[in-house]
Motif scaffolding. Sequence first.
Motif, PDB file in Angstrom:
ATOM      1  N   THR A   1       0.811  -1.218   0.000  1.00 24.58           N
ATOM      2  CA  THR A   1       0.000   0.000   0.000  1.00 24.58           C
ATOM      3  C   THR A   1       0.843   1.266   0.000  1.00 24.58           C
ATOM      4  OG1 THR A   1      -0.110  -0.084   2.409  1.00 24.58           O
ATOM      5  CG2 THR A   1      -1.928  -1.111   1.187  1.00 24.58           C
ATOM      6  N   SER A   2       2.169   1.141   0.174  1.00 25.94           N
ATOM      7  CA  SER A   2       3.008   2.340   0.287  1.00 25.94           C
ATOM      8  C   SER A   2       3.416   2.905  -1.070  1.00 25.94           C
ATOM      9  CB  SER A   2       4.247   2.044   1.125  1.00 25.94           C
ATOM     10  OG  SER A   2       5.094   1.131   0.461  1.00 25.94           O
ATOM     11  N   ALA A   3       3.622   2.053  -2.045  1.00 25.74           N
ATOM     12  CA  ALA A   3       4.045   2.494  -3.386  1.00 25.74           C
ATOM     13  C   ALA A   3       4.049   1.270  -4.293  1.00 25.74           C
ATOM     14  CB  ALA A   3       5.438   3.107  -3.333  1.00 25.74           C
ATOM     15  N   ALA A   4       4.225   1.517  -5.570  1.00 22.56           N
ATOM     16  CA  ALA A   4       4.334   0.402  -6.510  1.00 22.56           C
ATOM     17  C   ALA A   4       5.582  -0.405  -6.166  1.00 22.56           C
ATOM     18  CB  ALA A   4       4.424   0.933  -7.937  1.00 22.56           C
ATOM     19  N   LEU A   5       5.468  -1.716  -6.242  1.00 19.45           N
ATOM     20  CA  LEU A   5       6.589  -2.581  -5.908  1.00 19.45           C
ATOM     21  C   LEU A   5       7.680  -2.515  -6.971  1.00 19.45           C
ATOM     22  CD1 LEU A   5       4.760  -5.841  -4.781  1.00 19.45           C
ATOM     23  CD2 LEU A   5       6.011  -4.247  -3.333  1.00 19.45           C
ATOM     24  N   SER A   6       8.904  -2.579  -6.510  1.00 24.79           N
ATOM     25  CA  SER A   6      10.019  -2.700  -7.451  1.00 24.79           C
ATOM     26  C   SER A   6      10.035  -4.131  -7.971  1.00 24.79           C
ATOM     27  CB  SER A   6      11.344  -2.401  -6.749  1.00 24.79           C
ATOM     28  OG  SER A   6      11.649  -3.449  -5.834  1.00 24.79           O
ATOM     29  N   GLU A   7      10.778  -4.358  -9.017  1.00 25.22           N
ATOM     30  CA  GLU A   7      10.879  -5.717  -9.562  1.00 25.22           C
ATOM     31  C   GLU A   7      11.477  -6.666  -8.526  1.00 25.22           C
ATOM     32  OE1 GLU A   7      12.844  -8.185 -13.268  1.00 25.22           O
ATOM     33  OE2 GLU A   7      12.790  -6.004 -13.368  1.00 25.22           O
ATOM     34  N   ALA A   8      12.531  -6.225  -7.835  1.00 22.89           N
ATOM     35  CA  ALA A   8      13.192  -7.080  -6.834  1.00 22.89           C
ATOM     36  C   ALA A   8      12.245  -7.419  -5.681  1.00 22.89           C
ATOM     37  CB  ALA A   8      14.448  -6.401  -6.308  1.00 22.89           C
ATOM     38  N   ASP A   9      11.508  -6.417  -5.181  1.00 24.16           N
ATOM     39  CA  ASP A   9      10.570  -6.671  -4.082  1.00 24.16           C
ATOM     40  C   ASP A   9       9.447  -7.599  -4.520  1.00 24.16           C
ATOM     41  OD1 ASP A   9      12.026  -5.120  -2.338  1.00 24.16           O
ATOM     42  OD2 ASP A   9      10.744  -3.346  -2.570  1.00 24.16           O
ATOM     43  N   SER A  10       8.972  -7.435  -5.740  1.00 28.00           N
ATOM     44  CA  SER A  10       7.888  -8.309  -6.208  1.00 28.00           C
ATOM     45  C   SER A  10       8.375  -9.749  -6.354  1.00 28.00           C
ATOM     46  CB  SER A  10       7.292  -7.793  -7.521  1.00 28.00           C
ATOM     47  OG  SER A  10       8.227  -7.864  -8.566  1.00 28.00           O
ATOM     48  N   VAL A  11       9.620  -9.940  -6.745  1.00 29.12           N
ATOM     49  CA  VAL A  11      10.186 -11.294  -6.840  1.00 29.12           C
ATOM     50  C   VAL A  11      10.260 -11.928  -5.457  1.00 29.12           C
ATOM     51  CG1 VAL A  11      12.294 -12.594  -7.383  1.00 29.12           C
ATOM     52  CG2 VAL A  11      11.419 -10.901  -8.995  1.00 29.12           C
ATOM     53  N   ARG A  12      10.727 -11.161  -4.455  1.00 30.81           N
ATOM     54  CA  ARG A  12      10.814 -11.684  -3.078  1.00 30.81           C
ATOM     55  C   ARG A  12       9.439 -12.051  -2.531  1.00 30.81           C
ATOM     56  NH1 ARG A  12      13.612  -6.971  -1.710  1.00 30.81           N
ATOM     57  NH2 ARG A  12      15.490  -7.149  -2.819  1.00 30.81           N
ATOM     58  N   MET A  13       8.484 -11.156  -2.716  1.00 30.82           N
ATOM     59  CA  MET A  13       7.138 -11.416  -2.205  1.00 30.82           C
ATOM     60  C   MET A  13       6.496 -12.603  -2.919  1.00 30.82           C
ATOM     61  SD  MET A  13       5.547  -7.628  -1.611  1.00 30.82           S
ATOM     62  CE  MET A  13       3.952  -8.272  -1.165  1.00 30.82           C
ATOM     63  N   ALA A  14       6.667 -12.674  -4.218  1.00 26.88           N
ATOM     64  CA  ALA A  14       6.079 -13.770  -4.985  1.00 26.88           C
ATOM     65  C   ALA A  14       6.631 -15.118  -4.526  1.00 26.88           C
ATOM     66  CB  ALA A  14       6.325 -13.571  -6.476  1.00 26.88           C
TER      67      ALA A  14
ATOM     68  N   ALA B   1       4.936 -11.720  11.227  1.00 22.99           N
ATOM     69  CA  ALA B   1       4.681 -10.283  11.374  1.00 22.99           C
ATOM     70  C   ALA B   1       5.081  -9.526  10.109  1.00 22.99           C
ATOM     71  CB  ALA B   1       5.434  -9.746  12.584  1.00 22.99           C
ATOM     72  N   ALA B   2       6.192  -9.899   9.512  1.00 22.30           N
ATOM     73  CA  ALA B   2       6.642  -9.208   8.299  1.00 22.30           C
ATOM     74  C   ALA B   2       5.705  -9.478   7.133  1.00 22.30           C
ATOM     75  CB  ALA B   2       8.060  -9.639   7.948  1.00 22.30           C
ATOM     76  N   MET B   3       5.205 -10.718   7.013  1.00 21.16           N
ATOM     77  CA  MET B   3       4.262 -11.023   5.940  1.00 21.16           C
ATOM     78  C   MET B   3       2.983 -10.222   6.102  1.00 21.16           C
ATOM     79  SD  MET B   3       4.762 -15.089   5.359  1.00 21.16           S
ATOM     80  CE  MET B   3       3.485 -15.176   4.131  1.00 21.16           C
ATOM     81  N   ALA B   4       2.507 -10.117   7.330  1.00 25.89           N
ATOM     82  CA  ALA B   4       1.313  -9.320   7.580  1.00 25.89           C
ATOM     83  C   ALA B   4       1.574  -7.854   7.246  1.00 25.89           C
ATOM     84  CB  ALA B   4       0.874  -9.458   9.039  1.00 25.89           C
ATOM     85  N   GLY B   5       2.756  -7.355   7.597  1.00 24.00           N
ATOM     86  CA  GLY B   5       3.104  -5.976   7.306  1.00 24.00           C
ATOM     87  C   GLY B   5       3.164  -5.676   5.819  1.00 24.00           C
ATOM     88  N   LEU B   6       3.546  -6.667   5.021  1.00 20.07           N
ATOM     89  CA  LEU B   6       3.587  -6.478   3.573  1.00 20.07           C
ATOM     90  C   LEU B   6       2.195  -6.184   3.030  1.00 20.07           C
ATOM     91  CD1 LEU B   6       5.829  -9.456   2.476  1.00 20.07           C
ATOM     92  CD2 LEU B   6       6.443  -7.048   2.444  1.00 20.07           C
ATOM     93  N   LEU B   7       1.204  -6.862   3.579  1.00 20.48           N
ATOM     94  CA  LEU B   7      -0.148  -6.729   3.064  1.00 20.48           C
ATOM     95  C   LEU B   7      -0.919  -5.591   3.704  1.00 20.48           C
ATOM     96  CD1 LEU B   7      -1.115 -10.492   2.852  1.00 20.48           C
ATOM     97  CD2 LEU B   7      -0.449  -8.968   0.998  1.00 20.48           C
ATOM     98  N   VAL B   8      -0.723  -5.396   5.008  1.00 19.95           N
ATOM     99  CA  VAL B   8      -1.507  -4.406   5.725  1.00 19.95           C
ATOM    100  C   VAL B   8      -0.919  -3.025   5.554  1.00 19.95           C
ATOM    101  CG1 VAL B   8      -2.348  -3.694   7.985  1.00 19.95           C
ATOM    102  CG2 VAL B   8      -2.337  -6.106   7.368  1.00 19.95           C
ATOM    103  N   GLY B   9       0.357  -2.882   5.892  1.00 20.64           N
ATOM    104  CA  GLY B   9       1.008  -1.573   5.782  1.00 20.64           C
ATOM    105  C   GLY B   9       0.260  -0.522   6.570  1.00 20.64           C
ATOM    106  N   SER B  10       0.493   0.696   6.231  1.00 22.87           N
ATOM    107  CA  SER B  10      -0.255   1.789   6.858  1.00 22.87           C
ATOM    108  C   SER B  10      -0.481   2.863   5.811  1.00 22.87           C
ATOM    109  CB  SER B  10       0.530   2.346   8.058  1.00 22.87           C
ATOM    110  OG  SER B  10       1.763   2.849   7.631  1.00 22.87           O
ATOM    111  N   ARG B  11      -1.616   3.434   5.866  1.00 21.45           N
ATOM    112  CA  ARG B  11      -1.984   4.491   4.908  1.00 21.45           C
ATOM    113  C   ARG B  11      -2.181   5.782   5.639  1.00 21.45           C
ATOM    114  NH1 ARG B  11      -3.534   4.413  -0.593  1.00 21.45           N
ATOM    115  NH2 ARG B  11      -2.890   2.454  -1.343  1.00 21.45           N
TER     116      ARG B  11
END
Length: 115
Positions: free
Chosen positions: A19-32, A105-115
Amino acid sequence: MVELPVVEGEVVPCCPPVTSAALSEADSVRMAAMFKALSDPVRLRLFSRVASHEGGEACVCDIQDVGVSQPTVSHHLKKLREAGLLSSQRRGTWVYYRVEPSVLAAMAGLLVGSR
């Protein structure tokens, strides 16, 4: 493997929240890689069994009854380890698996984030 560092008790996700910004290619690979590892029903059951096991860790002998052969269980556990979701330790002939609290906790933070 996805690195989820913990700094002075604080959970630091591998990637910024979606929710913070568009994912970079590297971050999207890690999350995927993390979510791909959990997208298989057997892997998700194994992950859940480890995460919910008394003491926060489980011997493979305690979690292997998921309806597939022992070599298949080992294959799925390896995939979860490679994605950084589980850590393991050999003790004698058995391997014990642990889900580090920072991973959840980190996985939850990836999805929830803060707006």
